[in-house]
Design an enzyme around this catalytic site. Structure first.
Site, PDB file in Angstrom:
ATOM      1  N   CYS A  81       0.823  -1.212   0.000  1.00  0.00           N
ATOM      2  CA  CYS A  81       0.000   0.000   0.000  1.00  0.00           C
ATOM      3  C   CYS A  81       0.858   1.262   0.000  1.00  0.00           C
ATOM      4  O   CYS A  81       0.566   2.212  -0.740  1.00  0.00           O
ATOM      5  CB  CYS A  81      -0.970  -0.005   1.183  1.00  0.00           C
ATOM      6  SG  CYS A  81      -0.201  -0.109   2.807  1.00  0.00           S
ATOM      7  N   TRP A  82       1.926   1.289   0.786  1.00  0.00           N
ATOM      8  CA  TRP A  82       2.710   2.515   0.918  1.00  0.00           C
ATOM      9  C   TRP A  82       3.472   2.913  -0.340  1.00  0.00           C
ATOM     10  O   TRP A  82       3.574   4.105  -0.650  1.00  0.00           O
ATOM     11  CB  TRP A  82       3.667   2.404   2.117  1.00  0.00           C
ATOM     12  CG  TRP A  82       2.985   2.705   3.404  1.00  0.00           C
ATOM     13  CD1 TRP A  82       2.561   1.804   4.350  1.00  0.00           C
ATOM     14  CD2 TRP A  82       2.602   3.989   3.893  1.00  0.00           C
ATOM     15  NE1 TRP A  82       1.941   2.445   5.384  1.00  0.00           N
ATOM     16  CE2 TRP A  82       1.958   3.794   5.131  1.00  0.00           C
ATOM     17  CE3 TRP A  82       2.733   5.280   3.401  1.00  0.00           C
ATOM     18  CZ2 TRP A  82       1.449   4.849   5.888  1.00  0.00           C
ATOM     19  CZ3 TRP A  82       2.238   6.334   4.151  1.00  0.00           C
ATOM     20  CH2 TRP A  82       1.605   6.113   5.387  1.00  0.00           C
TER      21      TRP A  82
END
Length: 308
Positions: free
Chosen positions: A116-117
């Protein structure tokens, strides 16, 4: 015959989200290990090899084990762990990363779902590096905040139990060894490891990534409009993508951005803020850490691999 989909790890946070997204899909057959056989390696092998696509929602070592159990040459794999994101022979599952990436995913037998990051910073940095506006050795720092669901079941349970007493802003990754750094460096085309300093907030899901840029040391300092144009041109060339670039003219009037605006979707929105007099810029991306950041991307990649 409907394509058979097996979610290995369907009872974890990402697995449950993927299962929910596929629940109403009449064009697929979801196969699951009976509860009493869930811990049997032989059962996992049986279902992995029976699937047209196996989606692995497991810790890294368990994901590697699942891949080793696959002997059926026709079984395709989407791995949501970090185990294969920079591995040879695996396509990186960020379809909007490059105009050819969706095709690479569609033709791959092995796809590594992105973390996600990294996705937001890759979306904003890669166009700038490939266009030459930023050098590959530019010092990069990534800040941001995500909902507590990004920490998995233990963090979810902790935040729910504490309620309003839970921390509003909890920085983590302070040892500078965040597990998403290798893929961010590789796919943003950076020559050095960036600093990644994430935080969790007291909200369930949604996220904002922020890349601050001190541009004054460059031989040729790009303006905010030039940065924005490079990113906008990149995504304009990608057909069917889910990344939107906010118009540059609107950004002067935006006092704040809500990290939850894309919750429940597979979309991402990118913003470029700049102060040309100070030679500074901020690259922001907003998306659902459980959507485009995890389960939504997995389903998008599955559809590409199935030609849907």
């Amino acid at each position: 015959m409907k394509p058979k989909i097996f979610i290995d790890g369907e009872h974890g946070t990402t697995g449950l989200q993927i299962r929910a997204l596929l629940a109403e899909r009449g064009d697929l057959e979801i196969i699951s290990i009976p509860t009493e056989r869930r811990k049997e390696t032989a059962a996992r092998a049986e279902f992995l090899n029976a699937a047209d696509i196996a989606i692995l929602c497991l810790p890294d070592d368990a994901a590697k084990e699942s891949v080793s159990l696959i002997t059926n040459d026709t079984t395709k794999v989407i791995d949501a762990s970090t185990a294969h994101r920079v591995a040879e022979g695996w396509a990186y599952g960020f379809a909007e990363m490059d105009k050819e990436q969706a095709k690479a995913i569609a033709t791959a037998k092995r796809v590594a779902n992105p973390g996600c990051w990294p996705q937001g910073p890759i979306a904003t940095l890669r166009p700038l590096v490939t266009s030459g506006l930023l050098p590959a050795d530019f010092p990069i720092t990534v800040n941001g905040i995500s909902g507590y669901s990004g920490g998995g079941r233990p963090m979810i349970e902790d935040y729910v139990a504490k309620g309003e007493d839970a921390s509003e802003f909890l920085p983590y990754g302070l040892t500078l060894q965040h597990k998403h750094v290798p893929e961010l460096r590789a796919y943003a085309k950076l020559s050095h490891d960036p600093i990644m300093q994430p935080a969790v907030g007291n909200f369930a899901q949604g996220m904002i990534t922020v890349v601050p840029l001190q541009l004054g040391g460059l031989d040729s300092v790009p303006t905010g409009a030039e940065l924005h144009a490079a990113i906008a041109d990149h995504f304009a060339a990608i057909k069917g993508g889910v990344v939107e670039v906010a118009p540059y003219a609107h950004l002067e009037r935006m006092p704040e951005i809500d990290p939850e605006i894309y919750n429940g979707t597979n979309r991402m929105k990118v913003y470029v803020f700049a102060n040309d007099k100070r030679a500074q810029a901020l690259l922001l991306a907003v998306y659902d850490n459980l959507g485009k950041g995890a389960s939504g991307a997995a389903v998008q990649n599955m559809d590409l691999m199935l030609g849907l």
